[in-house]
Design an enzyme around this catalytic site. Sequence first.
Site: not given
Length: 545
Positions: A65, A279, A281, A500-501
């Site tokens: 991505s 990508d 999206d 949190p990521s």
Amino acid sequence: MPQFKEVSKQSGLHPKPAGLVLQYGTAGFRTNAKQLDHIMFRMGLLATLRSKKTKATIGVMVTASHNPEEDNGVKLVDPMGEMVTPTWEGYATQLANAEQEDLLAALQDIIKKEAINMSQEANVFVGKDTRSSSASLSQAVLDGVSALGGHSKDYGLVTTPQLHYMVCCQNTQCKYGEATVEGYYKKLCQAFIQLTKNASNCTDDQKHLTVDGANGIGALKVREMESHLKRELHISLFNDGSKGKLNHQCGADFVKVQQKPPTGIKMNPGERCCSFDGDADRIVYYYADSEGQFHLLDGDKIATLISTFLKELLTQAGLDLEIAVVQTAYANGSSTNYLEDTMKVIVRCTKTGVKHLHHAAQEFDIGVYFEANGHGTVLFSKAAEEKIQRLAENSSINDERKRAALLLQNTVNVINQTVGDAISDMLLIEAILAIKGMTIQQWDAIYSDLPNRQLKVKVSDRRVIDTTDAERRAVSPAGLQEAIDSLVKNYREARSFVRPSGTEDVVRVYAEAETQESADALAHDVSLAVYRLAGGVGGEPKPLH
Ligand code: 16G
Ligand code: MG
């Protein structure tokens, strides 16, 4: 098991570096391309098992991505074009991390747990983005499929949403469309052309759109699609991959995060521009006003435009269908207020990550879902589609209802319901603006974004932060939520949350408030609270100003 001999032989050609541990996260596996060969082979194996289990075609997309060109990644696509289920995400991680000598046992374990009939046929669709590593990595996926005796179809270079679309077409016996790239262009572009017939007096200027292709697959596919648009949309394509580097200072992620235009494009004042990610999206729109000021129209603005359009059409068509917008905590507070208070549509908030939004949107007749970062689409329930279809075919209704029903029918067809799709979203947005005779400035003016700021804080273990209420409140560590609550009270129209990521080793902080200064100050205050209460590492966060 007869296939195991072949797996054993082939896996030797795709060996796992001992000790390497990777996790199938929200975006699948994603890391430096050099570490991924064995992962790809094993995802070929897993997709084959998933296909045997579901007795349907499964997709495998090789892409990272918006990450830099050096990275790559892989994601599995389930039969209706959705993301793979959490249980199978777990299997993906197990299989990926099994040491070379334990691979057969790991496979055996999945076969047993899922009671997979190994004599069942398997079918896997494979696609890849334009990264230089994607060719050999997608070959590794194909090797995995053939090692387990599965059939595969290599779509080569396609966008992520195109691969999702192919999988859905195949598994609906082409009811969703033809499972070819040509079929995809035909379906979307025909619907787009039908929609724009309802736009009166559209000038060439209004038909013009500047597209930043992020130097990726989306650019290639826009070029491929252009002839199908029959000059109903004039695209000036920049960052088409002929010179620049993938995602480098361009693309939807760059534009959204930096809040500035990508390099490599020509922007004229007031003109519509959009950026795809690597990508294709995700999509965001933007323009520069006559003073050269940059204005971003993100996923929230897109969701508002689309849901307003759909709601108006439902009223005109006299159709009683429930429409909802699904957002995450990152949605700008102004968008939520506008949708709830002015538009009177239902708004739902879910955790970050496409699968959560998609899932929530499935609960409504019409579910419009978008993340602020520009990933999103619209889902229509089967019953809603049938009602629209029946009305469009009904010859005894008045002209206004008929027009609205036909517009709804073509709107359904221009949308890729399997997953967020920059190309499909772009066509829908362009059609809506044309039909409404609306400029990008008018669209932007529907509501004004509250100033906001996102920051990251490094902590020794981000798992100490646990959240609830769709990530809007922290339940641990102790005292953090109370600290945030009292900081928020210091500013007007303020809101803040931390989480949190799922893709980076950081805690993300979001703040919005009446002014940019307040949003910046609040984001900093909250960052300090995270640093102090959740085990911050490195120096204390510094104020922005
Ligand atoms: C992934 C998600 C995206 C989300 C982002 C958040 C998918 C396909 N992608 O890229 O939806 O916005 O993660 O990243 O689900 P974060 O957890 O690092 O904030
Ligand atoms: Mg993407």
